[in-house]
Design a protein around this motif. Structure first.
Motif, PDB file in Angstrom:
ATOM      1  N   CYS A  15       0.849  -1.191   0.000  1.00 25.05           N
ATOM      2  CA  CYS A  15       0.000   0.000   0.000  1.00 25.05           C
ATOM      3  C   CYS A  15       0.891   1.249   0.000  1.00 25.05           C
ATOM      4  O   CYS A  15       1.819   1.353   0.797  1.00 25.05           O
ATOM      5  N   CYS A  18       0.011   3.068   3.756  1.00 27.40           N
ATOM      6  CA  CYS A  18       0.321   2.458   5.055  1.00 27.40           C
ATOM      7  C   CYS A  18       1.343   1.329   4.952  1.00 27.40           C
ATOM      8  O   CYS A  18       1.756   0.774   5.969  1.00 27.40           O
ATOM      9  N   ILE A  20       1.206  -1.727   4.057  1.00 26.68           N
ATOM     10  CA  ILE A  20       0.782  -3.111   4.298  1.00 26.68           C
ATOM     11  C   ILE A  20       0.818  -3.850   2.955  1.00 26.68           C
ATOM     12  O   ILE A  20       0.697  -3.226   1.901  1.00 26.68           O
ATOM     13  N   CYS A  30      -4.410  -0.210   0.018  1.00 20.79           N
ATOM     14  CA  CYS A  30      -5.144  -1.318   0.618  1.00 20.79           C
ATOM     15  C   CYS A  30      -6.618  -0.898   0.726  1.00 20.79           C
ATOM     16  O   CYS A  30      -6.952   0.280   0.570  1.00 20.79           O
ATOM     17  N   CYS A  33      -7.234   1.957   3.312  1.00 21.52           N
ATOM     18  CA  CYS A  33      -6.822   3.306   2.869  1.00 21.52           C
ATOM     19  C   CYS A  33      -7.710   3.787   1.720  1.00 21.52           C
ATOM     20  O   CYS A  33      -8.086   4.962   1.658  1.00 21.52           O
TER      21      CYS A  33
HETATM   22 ZN   LIG Z   1      -3.100   1.130   3.328  1.00 22.96          ZN
END
Ligand SMILES: [Zn+2]
Length: 233
Positions: A15, A18, A20, A30, A33
């Motif tokens: 992402c 963030c 991830i 993601c 988000c």
């Molecule tokens: Zn994210």
């Protein structure tokens, strides 16, 4: 599906906000988000509709500092991920296709140009890729009819009146035949006060464009001064 999973395993994607690990069906952000992106509201559209040289304007998201939208725009402009422009351009196209085609009757899409040294440094003009994304959904052609003829300092630190002066005379037409009598859709990544898009639109109108509209990924600062205060002067 299995092959995609395998590629995802070998080349994991993350992402942009963030960090991830992304699932196969997630793109750039993601789900968490992506869900936190704020769509434009009535107020921000009113803000855009005050840009005097434009007939109308559409934008997808509200620009928010330190939020996923900033990560998307930052990666599009400064980290070389121009495909984000195509992806978000497609989203604009899917969202507003009927308006662009059936209400505004757009003849061609015009990306807001960068100054040549800036484009050389970045390697591309992000607005051009947004325009290409819109084209892929709507079928409307993209014409680079505008040229930025003077370097303009970044607008971020300037007041509204400085922004208007900063872009005055910064654009020139390079293909008149694609402007005269046409209904054009100007495309930019983020619209803030609207001074850049307004200057581009007035240059196009002076060159004989029939009508000028605009679309962008995001709008910034709609809750502050800007267009409204300009029009009230
Ligand atoms: Zn994210």
């Amino acid at each position: 599906m299995e092959l995609i999973n395998y590629i995802d395993f070998l080349l994991p994607r993350f992402c942009l906000h963030c960090n991830i690990k992304l699932n196969v069906n997630e793109k750039y952000l993601c789900t968490y988000c992506s869900d936190s992106l704020r769509r434009t509201n009535e107020l921000s559209l009113n803000h855009l509709n005050r840009i005097k040289s434009l007939c109308d304007c559409r934008t997808l998201y509200l620009f928010e500092k330190d939020m996923p939208i900033q990560s998307l725009i930052h990666n599009l402009k400064y980290n070389g991920i121009f495909r984000i422009g195509i992806y978000l351009g497609r989203t604009i196209g899917e969202e507003y296709k009927n308006i662009f085609l059936d209400e505004w009757h757009i003849d061609s899409i015009v990306p807001v140009p960068l100054y040549h040294s800036k484009q050389a440094e970045r390697g591309y003009n992000q607005s051009y890729y947004i325009a290409k994304g819109i084209k892929s959904v709507t079928g409307i052609n993209v014409f680079k009819v505008l040229k930025r003829i003077r370097y303009t300092q970044s607008q971020t630190e300037l007041t509204l009146s400085e922004r208007i002066l900063n872009v005055k005379g910064a654009f020139k037409i390079k293909r008149f035949k694609n402007v005269k009598g046409k209904r054009l859709l100007l495309v930019d990544d983020v619209i803030t006060t609207g001074s850049t898009i307004n200057e581009c639109a007035s240059v196009l109108l002076e060159a004989g464009a029939n009508k000028v509209y605009a679309a962008s990924i995001a709008i910034a600062g709609s809750d502050s001064h800007s267009i409204e205060s300009r029009n009230s002067k």
